[in-house]
Design an enzyme around this catalytic site. Structure first.
Site, PDB file in Angstrom:
ATOM      1  N   LEU A 243     -48.437   5.484 -34.296  1.00  0.00           N
ATOM      2  CA  LEU A 243     -47.322   5.368 -33.484  1.00  0.00           C
ATOM      3  C   LEU A 243     -46.422   6.565 -33.744  1.00  0.00           C
ATOM      4  O   LEU A 243     -45.848   7.054 -32.758  1.00  0.00           O
ATOM      5  CB  LEU A 243     -46.395   4.280 -33.850  1.00  0.00           C
ATOM      6  CG  LEU A 243     -47.113   2.925 -33.370  1.00  0.00           C
ATOM      7  CD1 LEU A 243     -46.068   1.715 -33.919  1.00  0.00           C
ATOM      8  CD2 LEU A 243     -46.813   2.722 -31.743  1.00  0.00           C
ATOM      9  N   GLY A 244     -46.599   7.215 -35.043  1.00  0.00           N
ATOM     10  CA  GLY A 244     -45.480   8.307 -35.224  1.00  0.00           C
ATOM     11  C   GLY A 244     -45.633   8.351 -36.954  1.00  0.00           C
ATOM     12  O   GLY A 244     -45.990   7.567 -37.385  1.00  0.00           O
ATOM     13  N   GLU A 245     -44.914   9.542 -37.225  1.00  0.00           N
ATOM     14  CA  GLU A 245     -44.701   9.856 -38.695  1.00  0.00           C
ATOM     15  C   GLU A 245     -43.345  10.306 -38.980  1.00  0.00           C
ATOM     16  O   GLU A 245     -43.164  11.244 -38.521  1.00  0.00           O
ATOM     17  CB  GLU A 245     -46.037  10.516 -39.230  1.00  0.00           C
ATOM     18  CG  GLU A 245     -46.042  10.815 -40.586  1.00  0.00           C
ATOM     19  CD  GLU A 245     -47.419  11.275 -40.914  1.00  0.00           C
ATOM     20  OE1 GLU A 245     -48.097  11.591 -40.267  1.00  0.00           O
ATOM     21  OE2 GLU A 245     -47.568  11.541 -42.235  1.00  0.00           O
ATOM     22  N   GLY A 246     -42.936   9.722 -39.977  1.00  0.00           N
ATOM     23  CA  GLY A 246     -41.562  10.403 -40.579  1.00  0.00           C
ATOM     24  C   GLY A 246     -41.785  10.863 -42.051  1.00  0.00           C
ATOM     25  O   GLY A 246     -42.829  11.025 -42.323  1.00  0.00           O
TER      26      GLY A 246
ATOM     27  N   PHE B 119     -41.598   8.890 -44.718  1.00  0.00           N
ATOM     28  CA  PHE B 119     -42.261   8.001 -45.583  1.00  0.00           C
ATOM     29  C   PHE B 119     -43.708   7.991 -45.334  1.00  0.00           C
ATOM     30  O   PHE B 119     -44.291   7.861 -46.489  1.00  0.00           O
ATOM     31  CB  PHE B 119     -41.604   6.703 -45.202  1.00  0.00           C
ATOM     32  CG  PHE B 119     -42.284   5.551 -45.883  1.00  0.00           C
ATOM     33  CD1 PHE B 119     -41.188   5.279 -47.126  1.00  0.00           C
ATOM     34  CD2 PHE B 119     -43.310   4.674 -45.623  1.00  0.00           C
ATOM     35  CE1 PHE B 119     -41.493   4.021 -47.803  1.00  0.00           C
ATOM     36  CE2 PHE B 119     -43.548   3.549 -46.706  1.00  0.00           C
ATOM     37  CZ  PHE B 119     -42.716   3.340 -47.464  1.00  0.00           C
ATOM     38  N   GLY B 120     -44.177   8.343 -44.117  1.00  0.00           N
ATOM     39  CA  GLY B 120     -45.449   8.313 -43.981  1.00  0.00           C
ATOM     40  C   GLY B 120     -46.121   7.826 -42.595  1.00  0.00           C
ATOM     41  O   GLY B 120     -45.197   7.588 -41.650  1.00  0.00           O
ATOM     42  N   PRO B 121     -47.196   7.664 -42.263  1.00  0.00           N
ATOM     43  CA  PRO B 121     -47.673   7.564 -40.962  1.00  0.00           C
ATOM     44  C   PRO B 121     -47.353   5.889 -40.631  1.00  0.00           C
ATOM     45  O   PRO B 121     -47.132   4.926 -41.402  1.00  0.00           O
ATOM     46  CB  PRO B 121     -49.210   7.560 -40.977  1.00  0.00           C
ATOM     47  CG  PRO B 121     -49.550   7.437 -42.430  1.00  0.00           C
ATOM     48  CD  PRO B 121     -48.543   7.607 -43.060  1.00  0.00           C
TER      49      PRO B 121
ATOM     50  N   ASP C 204     -28.261   6.645 -43.425  1.00  0.00           N
ATOM     51  CA  ASP C 204     -29.124   7.364 -42.733  1.00  0.00           C
ATOM     52  C   ASP C 204     -29.542   6.978 -41.213  1.00  0.00           C
ATOM     53  O   ASP C 204     -30.301   7.115 -40.590  1.00  0.00           O
ATOM     54  CB  ASP C 204     -30.790   7.062 -43.283  1.00  0.00           C
ATOM     55  CG  ASP C 204     -31.602   8.289 -43.193  1.00  0.00           C
ATOM     56  OD1 ASP C 204     -31.054   9.449 -42.928  1.00  0.00           O
ATOM     57  OD2 ASP C 204     -32.682   8.053 -43.164  1.00  0.00           O
TER      58      ASP C 204
HETATM   59  N1  LIG Z   1     -40.996  -1.167 -35.690  1.00  0.00           N
HETATM   60  C1  LIG Z   1     -41.576  -0.254 -35.119  1.00  0.00           C
HETATM   61  N2  LIG Z   1     -42.040  -0.393 -33.690  1.00  0.00           N
HETATM   62  C2  LIG Z   1     -42.746   0.536 -33.087  1.00  0.00           C
HETATM   63  N3  LIG Z   1     -42.588   2.031 -33.401  1.00  0.00           N
HETATM   64  C3  LIG Z   1     -42.042   2.240 -34.782  1.00  0.00           C
HETATM   65  C4  LIG Z   1     -41.586   1.072 -35.399  1.00  0.00           C
HETATM   66  N4  LIG Z   1     -41.376   1.830 -36.651  1.00  0.00           N
HETATM   67  C5  LIG Z   1     -41.587   3.051 -36.462  1.00  0.00           C
HETATM   68  N5  LIG Z   1     -41.862   3.202 -35.247  1.00  0.00           N
HETATM   69  C6  LIG Z   1     -42.459   4.708 -34.738  1.00  0.00           C
HETATM   70  O1  LIG Z   1     -43.016   5.521 -35.716  1.00  0.00           O
HETATM   71  C7  LIG Z   1     -42.429   6.732 -35.890  1.00  0.00           C
HETATM   72  C8  LIG Z   1     -42.241   7.047 -37.256  1.00  0.00           C
HETATM   73  O2  LIG Z   1     -40.902   6.225 -37.822  1.00  0.00           O
HETATM   74  P1  LIG Z   1     -40.349   6.474 -39.265  1.00  0.00           P
HETATM   75  O3  LIG Z   1     -39.344   5.613 -39.404  1.00  0.00           O
HETATM   76  O4  LIG Z   1     -41.471   6.330 -40.365  1.00  0.00           O
HETATM   77  O5  LIG Z   1     -40.063   8.109 -39.124  1.00  0.00           O
HETATM   78  P2  LIG Z   1     -38.912   8.660 -38.385  1.00  0.00           P
HETATM   79  O6  LIG Z   1     -37.546   7.881 -38.610  1.00  0.00           O
HETATM   80  O7  LIG Z   1     -39.101   9.396 -37.449  1.00  0.00           O
HETATM   81  O8  LIG Z   1     -38.437   9.873 -39.562  1.00  0.00           O
HETATM   82  P3  LIG Z   1     -37.707   9.672 -40.823  1.00  0.00           P
HETATM   83  O9  LIG Z   1     -38.385   9.943 -42.131  1.00  0.00           O
HETATM   84  O10 LIG Z   1     -36.512  10.704 -40.905  1.00  0.00           O
HETATM   85  O11 LIG Z   1     -36.808   8.323 -40.990  1.00  0.00           O
HETATM   86  C9  LIG Z   1     -41.043   6.671 -35.188  1.00  0.00           C
HETATM   87  O12 LIG Z   1     -41.372   7.731 -34.089  1.00  0.00           O
HETATM   88  C10 LIG Z   1     -40.947   5.342 -34.420  1.00  0.00           C
HETATM   89  O13 LIG Z   1     -41.427   5.496 -32.913  1.00  0.00           O
END
Ligand SMILES: Nc1ncnc2c1ncn2[C@@H]1O[C@H](COP(=O)(O)OP(=O)(O)OP(=O)(O)O)[C@@H](O)[C@H]1O
Ligand SMILES: [Mg+2]
Length: 455
Positions: free
Chosen positions: A85-88, A90-92, A209
């Protein structure tokens, strides 16, 4: 890292089963029962007794499920790339599906599984903070944490799946359809209600945040706050603020917090103002691709927020003028207040909700231009002529149908489960390539939450 692991063990010995031969039955040492008062991370991390702690028992009243890694591999098809779905920081994050065979009492549902990348910018402390806060807080505008996994070095979080992903993806993705005005207001109100709940809780929570990527959207664009890894308990007693290390994301963090390390709920209000500005302008809080004077959204937009003649210049061109004139003025004036340099001049989040709530329904939106819709395959199937010219006004906010959630793929690191758990952890990713500009995202238990020496 070694030091950090030592602390982890004292915090969560249950996660180190291999290294800790079981001795006596586990004892719960939390002094604060969950039903009467929320447990804080500090209640768990700095135990006053020598008894070992067990997170799953301390949080027993929360209905969080403790998953095994094998179960999470099963539901995500081994964290397959097709479920990514994506990665921030924290991790994938991978999509998974819990079926009725996985766990008794757990309803079949899609979930999002977030896996801590041990080489990433965040660590066990953020994982634990997330479990402790989200495990105990429940609200329609907070993402629901279903459970977690803590096995050896592996740290995972299992959330309800939100089909429209993050606001960041919806607002800024290059090829996404523009979010209509009233949908933007609906998202702002939802997120504001989430923050109000946190700020007005019996034991206040400062989110720390608040940003577009941490606002997730369900199929009806209901906003839900996610990522509680940086959340803090608010000041207690006579304290006016919490003194803490400066963490958060550049472009969203309140200036006084960045300067002094003094954190209050008003820091969240500032960040809310930044996101409101992003919703109005369609621009990111920090955009290095713009000319220098337009790179910082707040600095660029602030002088125009209270001037109705200039406001039109900063409104998102993707809206194509399809927004309420009056609504945009009120929202801009509110953003201006939230972005005040003086925290005490900012409104509370409940005052923000009162102003924004009616803006969802303003009906002075100009009639939209007619838009030619390119016929798709299903149109062709239904229409033997093969070409159907369908003319429709711009999508109305709540009826808008989108073709699912296009996932935002960042530069991907090797998958955490494919790496050696002992691999060294590089330093923080300040100003990393993925457009994250965390003021100080790397955290470890060895970092005390003391005020910064300077910023
Ligand atoms: N509960 C969820 N349902 C659907 N998609 C999700 C969910 N949680 C996270 N994602 C997807 O995963 C991706 C990464 O999310 P994550 O919160 O790990 O990182 P981020 O918010 O993009 O970065 P950061 O580390 O700065 O918070 C996002 O783009 C989001 O669209
Ligand atoms: Mg996030």
């Amino acid at each position: 890292m070694t030091f950090m692991k030592g602390i982890w063990k004292s915090m969560l010995p249950g996660c180190y089963k291999g290294e800790y031969p079981s001795r006596k039955p586990k004892r719960v040492v939390s002094t604060k029962p969950i039903c009467s008062q929320r447990i804080s991370v500090s209640d768990l991390s700095f135990p006053s007794t020598t008894f070992s702690e067990d997170l799953s028992m301390s949080l027993a009243g929360t209905n969080l499920h403790v998953f095994t890694l094998a179960e999470l591999k099963l539901i995500t098809q081994h964290f397959s790339s097709s479920n990514f779905l994506g990665e921030g920081g924290f991790g994938p994050v991978h999509k998974g599906f819990i079926d009725d065979k996985l766990r008794h009492g757990l309803k079949p549902q899609p979930v999002a599984v977030k896996l801590l990348d041990l080489d990433g910018s965040q660590g066990h402390k953020e994982w634990l903070t997330e479990v402790v806060f989200l495990g105990q807080l429940r609200h329609p505008h907070l993402v629901k944490l279903i459970g977690y996994c803590c096995e050896e070095d592996h740290r995972l979080l299992v959330y309800e799946y939100l089909p429209r992903g993050s606001l960041e993806n919806q607002l800024f993705r290059r090829f996404s359809a523009s979010l209509p005005w009233s949908t933007r207001m609906k998202i702002a109100v939802g997120a504001a209600k989430g923050l109000t709940f946190l700020h007005e809780a019996e034991k206040q929570v400062i989110y720390r945040d608040f940003k577009a990527s941490n606002i997730l959207l369900d199929s009806d664009y209901n906003a839900k706050l996610s990522d509680f890894g940086l959340a803090k308990d608010g000041p207690e007693g006579d304290d006016t603020h919490v003194s803490t290390r400066v963490m958060g994301t550049q472009g969203y963090a309140a200036p006084e917090y960045v300067m002094t390390g003094h954190l209050t709920a008003m820091s969240d209000v500032y960040s809310f103002g930044v996101v409101l500005l992003e919703l109005l302008t369609g621009r990111r809080s920090v955009d290095k691709s713009k000319v220098p004077r337009e790179q910082n959204l707040v600095e660029w937009a602030r002088p125009m927020l209270n001037d109705p003649r200039k406001l039109g210049r900063i409104m998102d061109p993707k809206l194509e003028g399809q927004y309420s004139e009056m609504g945009s003025r009120k929202a801009a004036a509110l953003a201006y207040q939230c972005l005040s340099h003086r925290p005490r001049n900012r409104p509370t989040m409940s005052a923000v909700v009162k102003v924004l709530d009616p803006l969802q329904d303003f009906d002075d939106i100009p009639i939209g231009p007619f838009v030619y819709t390119v016929p798709n395959e299903s149109n062709n199937n239904n229409n033997n002529s093969g070409v159907e010219s369908s003319f429709s006004p711009s999508p109305s906010p709540n009826k808008e149908k989108k073709s699912g959630h296009h996932h935002h793929h960042r530069h991907r690191r090797p998958h955490p489960l494919a790496k050696s758990p002992k691999s060294p952890r590089p330093h923080s990713h300040l100003n990393s390539e993925n457009e994250r500009h965390h003021t100080n995202r790397r955290s470890s238990s060895s970092e005390s939450d003391s005020p910064p020496s300077h910023t």
